[in-house]
Enzyme design. Structure first.
Site, PDB file in Angstrom:
ATOM      1  N   CYS A 362       0.798  -1.230   0.000  1.00 35.62           N
ATOM      2  CA  CYS A 362       0.000   0.000   0.000  1.00 35.62           C
ATOM      3  C   CYS A 362       0.834   1.285   0.000  1.00 35.62           C
ATOM      4  O   CYS A 362       0.453   2.244  -0.695  1.00 35.62           O
ATOM      5  CB  CYS A 362      -0.993  -0.005   1.155  1.00 35.62           C
ATOM      6  SG  CYS A 362      -0.370  -0.570   2.737  1.00 35.62           S
ATOM      7  N   ARG A 391       7.462 -10.877   5.574  1.00 37.93           N
ATOM      8  CA  ARG A 391       7.083 -10.612   6.958  1.00 37.93           C
ATOM      9  C   ARG A 391       7.847 -11.547   7.878  1.00 37.93           C
ATOM     10  O   ARG A 391       7.935 -12.753   7.616  1.00 37.93           O
ATOM     11  CB  ARG A 391       5.570 -10.788   7.145  1.00 37.93           C
ATOM     12  CG  ARG A 391       4.794  -9.793   6.306  1.00 37.93           C
ATOM     13  CD  ARG A 391       3.300  -9.937   6.416  1.00 37.93           C
ATOM     14  NE  ARG A 391       2.639  -8.981   5.535  1.00 37.93           N
ATOM     15  CZ  ARG A 391       1.324  -8.924   5.349  1.00 37.93           C
ATOM     16  NH1 ARG A 391       0.535  -9.779   5.977  1.00 37.93           N
ATOM     17  NH2 ARG A 391       0.813  -8.030   4.537  1.00 37.93           N
ATOM     18  N   GLN A 409       0.991 -11.388  -2.766  1.00 37.64           N
ATOM     19  CA  GLN A 409      -0.367 -10.907  -2.499  1.00 37.64           C
ATOM     20  C   GLN A 409      -1.009 -10.398  -3.788  1.00 37.64           C
ATOM     21  O   GLN A 409      -0.374  -9.692  -4.566  1.00 37.64           O
ATOM     22  CB  GLN A 409      -0.343  -9.766  -1.482  1.00 37.64           C
ATOM     23  CG  GLN A 409      -0.069 -10.188  -0.057  1.00 37.64           C
ATOM     24  CD  GLN A 409      -0.245  -9.014   0.895  1.00 37.64           C
ATOM     25  OE1 GLN A 409       0.105  -7.882   0.567  1.00 37.64           O
ATOM     26  NE2 GLN A 409      -0.783  -9.272   2.062  1.00 37.64           N
ATOM     27  N   ASP A 411      -2.779  -7.892  -4.315  1.00 39.94           N
ATOM     28  CA  ASP A 411      -3.067  -6.723  -3.490  1.00 39.94           C
ATOM     29  C   ASP A 411      -3.683  -5.613  -4.336  1.00 39.94           C
ATOM     30  O   ASP A 411      -3.156  -5.273  -5.398  1.00 39.94           O
ATOM     31  CB  ASP A 411      -1.770  -6.237  -2.857  1.00 39.94           C
ATOM     32  CG  ASP A 411      -1.985  -5.585  -1.512  1.00 39.94           C
ATOM     33  OD1 ASP A 411      -3.132  -5.563  -1.044  1.00 39.94           O
ATOM     34  OD2 ASP A 411      -1.008  -5.108  -0.929  1.00 39.94           O
ATOM     35  N   HIS A 413      -5.891  -1.663  -4.206  1.00 38.68           N
ATOM     36  CA  HIS A 413      -6.294  -0.497  -3.423  1.00 38.68           C
ATOM     37  C   HIS A 413      -7.220   0.369  -4.266  1.00 38.68           C
ATOM     38  O   HIS A 413      -6.898   0.707  -5.411  1.00 38.68           O
ATOM     39  CB  HIS A 413      -5.064   0.295  -2.968  1.00 38.68           C
ATOM     40  CG  HIS A 413      -4.168  -0.511  -2.081  1.00 38.68           C
ATOM     41  ND1 HIS A 413      -3.100  -1.232  -2.570  1.00 38.68           N
ATOM     42  CD2 HIS A 413      -4.229  -0.758  -0.749  1.00 38.68           C
ATOM     43  CE1 HIS A 413      -2.523  -1.878  -1.573  1.00 38.68           C
ATOM     44  NE2 HIS A 413      -3.183  -1.611  -0.464  1.00 38.68           N
ATOM     45  N   LYS A 495     -11.766  -3.775   9.306  1.00 37.49           N
ATOM     46  CA  LYS A 495     -11.773  -4.618   8.110  1.00 37.49           C
ATOM     47  C   LYS A 495     -12.873  -5.667   8.193  1.00 37.49           C
ATOM     48  O   LYS A 495     -13.323  -6.050   9.271  1.00 37.49           O
ATOM     49  CB  LYS A 495     -10.425  -5.316   7.920  1.00 37.49           C
ATOM     50  CG  LYS A 495     -10.095  -6.345   8.993  1.00 37.49           C
ATOM     51  CD  LYS A 495      -8.760  -7.037   8.713  1.00 37.49           C
ATOM     52  CE  LYS A 495      -8.436  -8.055   9.817  1.00 37.49           C
ATOM     53  NZ  LYS A 495      -7.157  -8.752   9.571  1.00 37.49           N
ATOM     54  N   HIS A 541      -8.348  -1.127   1.068  1.00 37.02           N
ATOM     55  CA  HIS A 541      -7.442  -2.233   0.764  1.00 37.02           C
ATOM     56  C   HIS A 541      -8.273  -3.494   0.537  1.00 37.02           C
ATOM     57  O   HIS A 541      -9.233  -3.744   1.263  1.00 37.02           O
ATOM     58  CB  HIS A 541      -6.495  -2.521   1.941  1.00 37.02           C
ATOM     59  CG  HIS A 541      -5.762  -1.339   2.470  1.00 37.02           C
ATOM     60  ND1 HIS A 541      -4.381  -1.247   2.429  1.00 37.02           N
ATOM     61  CD2 HIS A 541      -6.185  -0.198   3.088  1.00 37.02           C
ATOM     62  CE1 HIS A 541      -4.000  -0.119   2.993  1.00 37.02           C
ATOM     63  NE2 HIS A 541      -5.079   0.541   3.392  1.00 37.02           N
TER      64      HIS A 541
END
Length: 668
Positions: A362, A391, A409, A411, A413, A495, A541
């Protein structure tokens, strides 16, 4: 005798009762073994505690989440009592309930063996037969230290009680590891629980907040399952202890059903199936939590990536790409440093500055948004990438593909106006649920993760209230079961997560949708509104797979490696009855490959029956067998994964059946 008034709440009915001042939960529910505790004013209490005037009392049933936790925590005490009876020098750690069971940590001279577990179970059964009563006592810090002077780990907890213990996290999910000190101490009054024999003598005691079942006779169905090493309070700098795992259930039937599920789960273990099906591996040379995908696993991964890339584009997303590392300043701006620092790999020094492997995509997407001016006419602006993130999961938490240190991911946005946020969240939820259904995952519920009163969240109460309400409204309108998750939000916003139930009923967290008002402010993101003013967008997200690695691990276990044809690394294998029919099958398979089917003819020297067994072991959806009659008729014989067979199928019909199943994403 004087009396008091209480309100009894049961099955949504409320009943006012006048009872004697000495009345306890045992007086009301003691003959009903399904009731293990009571809830009074929202607080869980032991059944033997007397009520006060005006109390609102609700029985806690053993098969409820709270009831199961109480049953399992009581079993943990019995296990610890059995350990110290057999090993008097054992020092007590922490013993919380966890998902489907409990554990207890011990400082012992030697690791437990399978024989030890069997002997300890027998010792637990003797304690259960004695029906030892659990008695709660309030003690001062000084009294607790005096009584537990020989328990160094308990003394540490007493010293730390002034600060709230962090939530436990670990390999078994919530309360599955880490620091579970909250079951022992809080910020207030200390309590010790005694196990009392029939003559009221103390058989054993432990520092504990409780509550517990009335006596050990309530523990009719339990088992010790395994042991492992564990660091005290989840910190690798601390002493390594022995962790004893167990499970407890309301009945022997429930215990047996759980054990059957465990046996089935062991058969479906994605780590084992990954080796058997030659999908992926975890080389020691790379390091913990860093998997590699083999060619067949690469096919599965590519199919998923191609699918979700196409679906994102269809849903209005633009594909972007960002680097794996960044200067540390970016993560200070985003808030990941310091809020998420423990979850990131340590920095590397480059040209006199610190660089970090990215844990999220992000911040970089925010830089893309900020690269030029934006108008309200561009919103929603949807950015998407396959981002590789890293991570630093603790070594005891890393687990196959479902908990890794390096992941991909899907991912995305969405940058929207505040007015567009509800519609965009609905759009994303519909996208997510459609994707899950395409992968054969149709049993799911929603979890709404919100903030609590801790200091790990940023932003104002008003902003959190608006964001939470928007998510809750969309989730409620969906009509899908909604479960609250207080305190489970990301530091920057609430979330929704989609929790799926797999083929054997286990729950997995998959897709997430997060409402973020913090990062747009921290990055100074703006758009020009219709009235010419500069306004701040809302950032949403979303990750549909979550991580591709974890999603693959879940799919392997859900399907037990028997993927539907569209996902299967090898969709069709050809088996000639004899070598002379191999060329005919190659002609048939040329047509399959032209239609985009992953198909191979087995040209090995094995006999036909061995080739069939090999294909079955590899869980290939279709086997096409051909002999003389098939060749002469321009046909093939189908052999399906379940062993059934269909003979003399014309080649064109066979190709149509296979390609149709692939196109419709059906299971065979």
């Amino acid at each position: 005798m004087s009396s008091l008034s209480i309100t009894l709440v049961r099955d949504d009915a409320r009943e006012q009762r006048d009872v004697e001042t000495t009345t306890t939960g045992l007086d009301l529910f003691g003959t009903d073994r399904a009731v293990v505790a009571v809830r009074v004013g929202g607080e869980l209490r032991d059944l033997d505690r007397p009520f006060a005037d005006g109390d609102v009392v609700e029985p806690v049933l053993v098969d409820s989440p709270d009831g199961l936790a109480i049953l399992r925590h009581s079993a943990a005490h019995v296990a610890a009592q059995a350990v110290q009876a057999r090993h008097p020098d054992a020092k007590l750690g922490i013993g919380p309930p966890i998902v489907d069971g409990f554990y207890y940590d011990f400082d012992v001279a030697e690791p437990f063996t399978p024989e030890d577990l069997r002997d300890l179970e027998k010792a637990m059964q003797r304690i259960v037969k004695e029906r030892q009563r659990f008695r709660r006592r309030e003690v001062s810090d000084e009294e607790a230290r005096a009584e537990l002077a020989d328990e160094p780990y308990k003394l540490e907890l007493i010293a730390d009680k002034g600060s709230a213990a962090p939530e436990a996290t670990g390999p078994d999910g919530p309360d599955g590891g880490g620091d579970a000190a909250s079951v022992e101490v809080g910020a207030g009054q200390l309590t010790i629980y005694d196990n009392l024999r029939r003559d009221d003598s103390v058989a054993w005691k432990d520092l504990c907040r409780g509550p517990h079942v009335p006596h050990t006779g309530y523990l009719t169905a339990f088992a010790l399952t395994r042991n492992s090493a564990a660091y005290w309070r989840g910190d690798q700098a601390n002493q390594q202890l022995q962790r004893l795992y167990g499970t407890a259930w309301p009945s022997r039937e429930a215990l047996k059903a759980y054990q059957t599920r465990l046996e089935e789960a062991a058969k479906r273990d994605h780590r084992k199936l990954g080796v058997e099906l030659d999908l992926y591996s975890f080389p020691d040379e790379l390091g913990s939590g860093l998997p590699v995908f083999h060619p067949r696993g690469g096919v599965l991964k590519r199919e998923m990536e191609d699918y979700v890339r196409r679906r994102h584009i269809e849903e209005g997303f633009s594909y972007v790409g960002t680097p794996h590392i960044s200067k540390e300043g970016l993560f200070h701006t985003s808030g990941h440093l310091p809020y998420y620092a423990e979850g990131m790999f340590p920095p590397m020094e480059v040209e006199g500055g610190n660089y970090y492997l990215k844990a999220m995509n992000c911040p970089m997407h925010n830089l893309i948004y900020r690269s030029r001016g934006r108008s309200y006419r561009e919103l929603p602006l949807r950015l998407f990438e396959f981002g590789n993130v890293y991570r630093y999961e603790k070594s005891g938490v890393v687990h196959g593909l479902t908990r890794v240190r390096g992941m991909t991911q899907d991912d995305s946005h969405s940058y929207v106006t505040p007015e567009q946020a509800p519609g965009e969240i609905q759009h994303l939820l519909d996208f997510v649920l459609g994707l899950l259904r395409d992968f054969g995952l149709s049993d799911y519920y929603l979890e709404l993760s919100t903030r609590d009163d801790s200091d790990k969240f940023i932003g104002s109460d008003a902003e959190w209230a608006v964001a939470t309400q928007v998510l809750e409204d969309v989730a409620t309108r969906s009509g899908i079961e909604l479960v609250p998750d207080p305190g489970g939000a990301a530091y920057y916003g609430p979330k929704i997560s989609v929790q799926i139930r797999d083929a054997i009923g286990r729950s997995w967290q998959m897709s997430t949708i997060q409402y973020d008002f913090n990062q747009p402010a921290r990055f100074g993101l703006e758009y020009q509104a219709s009235d010419g003013t500069r306004q701040q967008p809302v950032m949403i997200h979303s990750a549909k797979f979550g991580s591709i690695e974890r999603f693959i691990g879940v799919l392997v276990e859900h399907y037990a490696g028997a993927f539907p044809p569209w996902l299967a690394p090898l969709q069709v294998v050809g088996i000639p009855v004899a070598d002379e029919f191999a060329d005919y099958l190659e002609e048939v398979f040329a047509g399959l490959r032209k239609a985009g089917v992953r198909a191979e003819v087995d040209h090995s020297d094995d006999r036909m029956q061995k080739k069939i067994r090999t294909a079955q072991k590899a869980k290939v959806p279709y086997q096409l067998i051909a002999g003389g009659e098939d060749r002469d008729a321009g046909a093939v014989s189908f052999r399906y994964r379940d062993g059934t067979q269909k003979n003399g199928v014309p080649v064109a019909e066979a190709v149509a059946e296979i390609t149709d199943a692939i196109a419709r994403r059906t299971q065979v």
